[in-house]
Design an enzyme around this catalytic site. Structure first.
Site, PDB file in Angstrom:
ATOM      1  N   ASP A 130       3.827  54.916  21.128  1.00  0.00           N
ATOM      2  CA  ASP A 130       5.081  55.868  21.160  1.00  0.00           C
ATOM      3  C   ASP A 130       4.342  56.106  22.190  1.00  0.00           C
ATOM      4  O   ASP A 130       3.896  55.745  23.056  1.00  0.00           O
ATOM      5  CB  ASP A 130       3.893  56.699  20.306  1.00  0.00           C
ATOM      6  CG  ASP A 130       4.762  57.864  19.999  1.00  0.00           C
ATOM      7  OD1 ASP A 130       5.767  57.346  20.408  1.00  0.00           O
ATOM      8  OD2 ASP A 130       4.374  58.720  19.658  1.00  0.00           O
ATOM      9  N   HIS A 137      11.319  67.323  25.902  1.00  0.00           N
ATOM     10  CA  HIS A 137      10.266  67.298  25.244  1.00  0.00           C
ATOM     11  C   HIS A 137       8.668  67.873  26.261  1.00  0.00           C
ATOM     12  O   HIS A 137       8.367  68.424  25.832  1.00  0.00           O
ATOM     13  CB  HIS A 137      10.172  66.522  23.977  1.00  0.00           C
ATOM     14  CG  HIS A 137       8.441  66.600  23.405  1.00  0.00           C
ATOM     15  ND1 HIS A 137       8.699  67.524  22.010  1.00  0.00           N
ATOM     16  CD2 HIS A 137       7.364  66.181  23.322  1.00  0.00           C
ATOM     17  CE1 HIS A 137       7.192  67.369  21.285  1.00  0.00           C
ATOM     18  NE2 HIS A 137       6.651  66.184  22.918  1.00  0.00           N
ATOM     19  N   ARG A 146       2.014  75.103  30.755  1.00  0.00           N
ATOM     20  CA  ARG A 146       1.609  75.075  31.907  1.00  0.00           C
ATOM     21  C   ARG A 146       2.909  76.051  32.625  1.00  0.00           C
ATOM     22  O   ARG A 146       3.916  74.977  33.169  1.00  0.00           O
ATOM     23  CB  ARG A 146       1.274  73.656  32.787  1.00  0.00           C
ATOM     24  CG  ARG A 146      -0.128  73.593  32.871  1.00  0.00           C
ATOM     25  CD  ARG A 146      -0.245  71.712  33.372  1.00  0.00           C
ATOM     26  NE  ARG A 146       1.012  71.035  32.846  1.00  0.00           N
ATOM     27  CZ  ARG A 146       0.606  70.086  31.573  1.00  0.00           C
ATOM     28  NH1 ARG A 146      -0.302  70.362  31.045  1.00  0.00           N
ATOM     29  NH2 ARG A 146       2.108  69.211  31.261  1.00  0.00           N
ATOM     30  N   GLU A 202       7.928  64.944  14.891  1.00  0.00           N
ATOM     31  CA  GLU A 202       8.185  64.961  16.081  1.00  0.00           C
ATOM     32  C   GLU A 202       9.481  63.639  15.342  1.00  0.00           C
ATOM     33  O   GLU A 202       9.874  62.970  15.188  1.00  0.00           O
ATOM     34  CB  GLU A 202       7.525  63.990  16.916  1.00  0.00           C
ATOM     35  CG  GLU A 202       6.350  65.018  17.370  1.00  0.00           C
ATOM     36  CD  GLU A 202       5.913  64.155  18.667  1.00  0.00           C
ATOM     37  OE1 GLU A 202       5.631  63.052  18.786  1.00  0.00           O
ATOM     38  OE2 GLU A 202       5.352  65.661  19.256  1.00  0.00           O
ATOM     39  N   GLU A 204      11.514  60.990  16.237  1.00  0.00           N
ATOM     40  CA  GLU A 204      11.838  59.816  17.656  1.00  0.00           C
ATOM     41  C   GLU A 204      12.785  58.824  17.134  1.00  0.00           C
ATOM     42  O   GLU A 204      13.503  58.726  16.099  1.00  0.00           O
ATOM     43  CB  GLU A 204      10.239  59.602  17.803  1.00  0.00           C
ATOM     44  CG  GLU A 204       9.476  60.334  18.242  1.00  0.00           C
ATOM     45  CD  GLU A 204       8.186  59.728  18.763  1.00  0.00           C
ATOM     46  OE1 GLU A 204       8.189  58.803  19.189  1.00  0.00           O
ATOM     47  OE2 GLU A 204       7.113  60.351  19.019  1.00  0.00           O
ATOM     48  N   ASP A 236       7.064  61.085  13.792  1.00  0.00           N
ATOM     49  CA  ASP A 236       5.695  60.548  14.424  1.00  0.00           C
ATOM     50  C   ASP A 236       4.840  62.368  13.952  1.00  0.00           C
ATOM     51  O   ASP A 236       5.077  63.190  14.780  1.00  0.00           O
ATOM     52  CB  ASP A 236       5.845  60.702  15.915  1.00  0.00           C
ATOM     53  CG  ASP A 236       3.931  61.028  16.298  1.00  0.00           C
ATOM     54  OD1 ASP A 236       3.015  60.337  15.684  1.00  0.00           O
ATOM     55  OD2 ASP A 236       4.142  60.423  17.257  1.00  0.00           O
ATOM     56  N   ARG A 240      -1.176  69.539  15.145  1.00  0.00           N
ATOM     57  CA  ARG A 240      -0.753  70.069  16.504  1.00  0.00           C
ATOM     58  C   ARG A 240      -1.932  71.170  16.963  1.00  0.00           C
ATOM     59  O   ARG A 240      -2.583  70.539  17.869  1.00  0.00           O
ATOM     60  CB  ARG A 240       0.193  71.620  15.987  1.00  0.00           C
ATOM     61  CG  ARG A 240       1.719  71.190  16.261  1.00  0.00           C
ATOM     62  CD  ARG A 240       1.812  69.636  17.620  1.00  0.00           C
ATOM     63  NE  ARG A 240       3.433  69.562  17.829  1.00  0.00           N
ATOM     64  CZ  ARG A 240       3.715  68.297  17.673  1.00  0.00           C
ATOM     65  NH1 ARG A 240       2.268  67.393  19.462  1.00  0.00           N
ATOM     66  NH2 ARG A 240       5.036  68.275  18.282  1.00  0.00           N
ATOM     67  N   GLN A 243      -4.904  68.290  17.590  1.00  0.00           N
ATOM     68  CA  GLN A 243      -4.335  67.433  18.596  1.00  0.00           C
ATOM     69  C   GLN A 243      -4.665  68.207  19.742  1.00  0.00           C
ATOM     70  O   GLN A 243      -5.596  68.442  20.724  1.00  0.00           O
ATOM     71  CB  GLN A 243      -2.923  67.331  18.636  1.00  0.00           C
ATOM     72  CG  GLN A 243      -2.227  66.625  20.338  1.00  0.00           C
ATOM     73  CD  GLN A 243      -0.918  66.724  20.147  1.00  0.00           C
ATOM     74  OE1 GLN A 243       0.290  66.867  19.416  1.00  0.00           O
ATOM     75  NE2 GLN A 243      -0.313  65.423  20.671  1.00  0.00           N
ATOM     76  N   TYR A 247      -7.502  65.868  22.577  1.00  0.00           N
ATOM     77  CA  TYR A 247      -6.438  64.717  23.031  1.00  0.00           C
ATOM     78  C   TYR A 247      -7.307  65.303  24.644  1.00  0.00           C
ATOM     79  O   TYR A 247      -6.989  64.412  25.204  1.00  0.00           O
ATOM     80  CB  TYR A 247      -5.312  65.513  23.147  1.00  0.00           C
ATOM     81  CG  TYR A 247      -4.833  66.689  23.954  1.00  0.00           C
ATOM     82  CD1 TYR A 247      -4.781  67.992  23.966  1.00  0.00           C
ATOM     83  CD2 TYR A 247      -4.102  65.609  25.525  1.00  0.00           C
ATOM     84  CE1 TYR A 247      -4.398  68.525  25.504  1.00  0.00           C
ATOM     85  CE2 TYR A 247      -3.593  66.956  26.759  1.00  0.00           C
ATOM     86  CZ  TYR A 247      -4.012  68.517  26.361  1.00  0.00           C
ATOM     87  OH  TYR A 247      -3.839  69.479  27.677  1.00  0.00           O
ATOM     88  N   LYS A 256      -2.501  62.104  15.324  1.00  0.00           N
ATOM     89  CA  LYS A 256      -0.879  61.353  14.658  1.00  0.00           C
ATOM     90  C   LYS A 256      -1.693  60.051  13.987  1.00  0.00           C
ATOM     91  O   LYS A 256      -0.755  59.627  13.835  1.00  0.00           O
ATOM     92  CB  LYS A 256      -1.109  60.659  16.283  1.00  0.00           C
ATOM     93  CG  LYS A 256      -0.539  61.840  17.211  1.00  0.00           C
ATOM     94  CD  LYS A 256       0.736  62.598  17.135  1.00  0.00           C
ATOM     95  CE  LYS A 256       0.542  63.180  18.598  1.00  0.00           C
ATOM     96  NZ  LYS A 256       2.957  63.661  18.655  1.00  0.00           N
ATOM     97  N   THR A 260       2.482  57.869  10.269  1.00  0.00           N
ATOM     98  CA  THR A 260       4.531  57.609  10.801  1.00  0.00           C
ATOM     99  C   THR A 260       5.339  57.019   9.644  1.00  0.00           C
ATOM    100  O   THR A 260       5.175  55.977   8.709  1.00  0.00           O
ATOM    101  CB  THR A 260       4.309  56.831  12.117  1.00  0.00           C
ATOM    102  OG1 THR A 260       3.126  57.273  12.663  1.00  0.00           O
ATOM    103  CG2 THR A 260       5.167  57.037  12.496  1.00  0.00           C
ATOM    104  N   THR A 363       9.408  61.906  21.205  1.00  0.00           N
ATOM    105  CA  THR A 363       9.907  62.874  20.471  1.00  0.00           C
ATOM    106  C   THR A 363      11.665  63.429  21.900  1.00  0.00           C
ATOM    107  O   THR A 363      11.483  63.351  22.714  1.00  0.00           O
ATOM    108  CB  THR A 363       9.974  64.571  20.864  1.00  0.00           C
ATOM    109  OG1 THR A 363       8.430  64.060  19.706  1.00  0.00           O
ATOM    110  CG2 THR A 363      10.027  65.281  20.085  1.00  0.00           C
ATOM    111  N   GLU A 377       8.422  73.092  19.638  1.00  0.00           N
ATOM    112  CA  GLU A 377       9.157  74.228  20.224  1.00  0.00           C
ATOM    113  C   GLU A 377      10.057  74.843  19.798  1.00  0.00           C
ATOM    114  O   GLU A 377      10.862  76.019  20.552  1.00  0.00           O
ATOM    115  CB  GLU A 377      10.423  72.980  21.269  1.00  0.00           C
ATOM    116  CG  GLU A 377       8.894  71.849  21.982  1.00  0.00           C
ATOM    117  CD  GLU A 377      10.039  69.955  21.827  1.00  0.00           C
ATOM    118  OE1 GLU A 377       9.957  69.409  21.403  1.00  0.00           O
ATOM    119  OE2 GLU A 377      11.367  70.399  22.767  1.00  0.00           O
TER     120      GLU A 377
END
Ligand code: CA
Length: 432
Positions: A130, A137, A146, A202, A204, A236, A240, A243, A247, A256, A260, A363, A377
């Site tokens: 992936d 995204h 951030r 997601e 994709e 996908d 969250r 994750q 992660y 993940k 899928t 994504t 999002e």
């Protein structure tokens, strides 16, 4: 095919079909109830059984070679064939399925209504990777963590990716259980275990790898496009909260790997040819790709212009007879890297790809409201719930929610083609 050369098909519903007119001819693996899986071609609301077509003796030469490979119970051997063989097959199919074909009478029993058939995965996927090439995204998600520096410094140099899980690739229509896992609730210092509370999708595209490469011999950027067999839609699914906790430092793992979902039809590189486009130019100040990723032909023609749609069907909507509600409309032009650049980068260290390997794009969100390819999002990390037309709200997905992707290629002067659906429903988590 340009409308100047528009052909009509003898197969009912094919002419003007939104997804599968004569110009598309995607491949997929089907079976009738009680039958065994085998290769087929979608045409209108029907599919053409390639085994029965072979028995009718309509193919010869390169097209015969392709049809034999495509009639198997997976498309791996078909994907291993090069583009010239696929093109010969496509021209033979166009001939066979066009109005006035001398094969119509012998093939009437070789077409089946898709609604009466089950589809399975197009290939035995040895490896699934992936990527993360949807720049909006990456920016939108980066901003949540951030705000001043959403993209990490490597993003504009490296087509970022991670190795996914092939065993949980599901064909469209396969419902799956909400995953259980470890999460760290806000302000807590110790994790808890239980059903994921922030389940997401997601949007994709999936890229089916055609011919592979030998380990130690990278695929050059000028040749990479020849290794694309076709595309599909890919969801996908993402946990969250799992994750966020797991992660760092090695990337996503159980957040993940639980499911899928793929659309069943492989829209071939040949059918997509009219919908190729120039790669979007980079912003002023962005670095140029390093030389091994830069090819002028790829920059001029390596993009795809495919409209992508996300719809949501909640349990309440289903129970009250409402149609799925569109919650996003995006496009593959939002990819920061081309598919060829993804393939070349994947192999540049000597890693080999095999026919039937699968790549996810990452994504594909647009920059604006209404174009976001994930709930993360749309709801700004869950802080601004989505209000549906029936007044239900969603921060993330609930049990019973079904997510549906569709895709369409449109270009003036050309017949529009589509991808069919990629859909699946969230079931309650296993009680552990
Ligand atoms: Ca992804």
């Amino acid at each position: 095919m340009s409308t100047d050369n528009l052909k009509r098909s003898w197969v009912p519903t094919a002419d003007g079909h939104p997804d599968f007119p004569l110009e598309n001819l995607p491949l997929g693996i089907f079976n009738e109830p009680g039958g065994s899986p085998r290769g087929s071609v979608a045409i209108g609301n029907y599919l053409l059984d390639l085994t029965a077509t072979l028995e009718a003796g309509v193919f010869e030469g390169l097209a015969l070679e392709a049809a034999q490979a495509a009639s198997e119970n997976t498309l791996n051997n078909f994907f291993a064939l090069g583009s010239p063989v696929r093109q010969a097959f496509r021209s033979a199919l166009l001939d066979v399925l066009s109005e006035g074909s001398r094969f119509k009478d012998v093939l009437v029993d070789a077409i089946h209504l898709q609604a009466n058939c089950q589809m399975s995965l197009p290939a035995r996927v040895g490896n699934y990777t992936d990527f993360y090439v949807g720049i909006h995204h990456a920016t939108n998600v980066g901003k949540l963590f951030r705000p001043d520096n959403p993209l990490l410094p490597n993003y504009k140099y490296v087509p970022i990716g991670y190795h996914g899980r092939a065993s949980t690739l599901n064909i469209s229509g396969t419902d799956f259980k909400r995953p259980n896992g470890q999460t760290l609730p806000g302000n807590a210092s110790e994790p808890i275990f239980g059903p994921c509370q922030r389940l997401d999708y997601e949007l994709e595209i999936g890229i089916w790898v055609g011919r592979g490469n030998i380990q130690g011999e990278a695929i050059s950027i000028s040749e990479a496009h020849e290794h694309i067999a076709g595309l599909c839609l890919l969801n996908d699914w993402s946990a969250r909260d799992v994750q966020t906790w797991e992660y760092q430092p090695l990337g996503p793992f159980l957040s993940k790997s639980f499911a899928t979902t793929l659309s069943p039809w492989v829209v071939t590189a040949e059918a997509l040819q009219p919908f190729r486009c120039a790669q979007a130019s980079r912003d002023e100040g962005d670095p140029q790709p390093l030389a091994y990723l830069l090819d002028q032909h790829d920059q001029n023609n390596g993009g795809f212009d495919i409209e992508l749609e996300v719809l949501l069907l909640t349990a309440q909507m289903r129970d009250t007879g409402l149609q799925p509600e569109r919650i996003a409309l995006s496009n593959t032009t939002h990819m920061y890297w081309t598919v060829a650049q993804m393939i070349t980068h994947h192999t540049v260290n000597g890693c080999n790809l095999n026919p039937g390997d699968l790549l996810g794009s990452g994504t594909l969100s647009g920059p604006k409201n209404g174009q976001y390819g994930s709930m993360l999002e749309i709801t700004k990390g869950g802080s601004e719930p989505l209000l549906l037309k029936n007044l239900e709200q969603r921060s993330f997905l609930l049990d019973g929610d079904e997510v549906i992707f569709r895709a369409r290629c449109k270009r003036p002067g050309f017949t529009s083609i589509g991808f069919g659906e990629c859909r699946a429903k969230v079931l309650a988590a296993q009680v552990i």
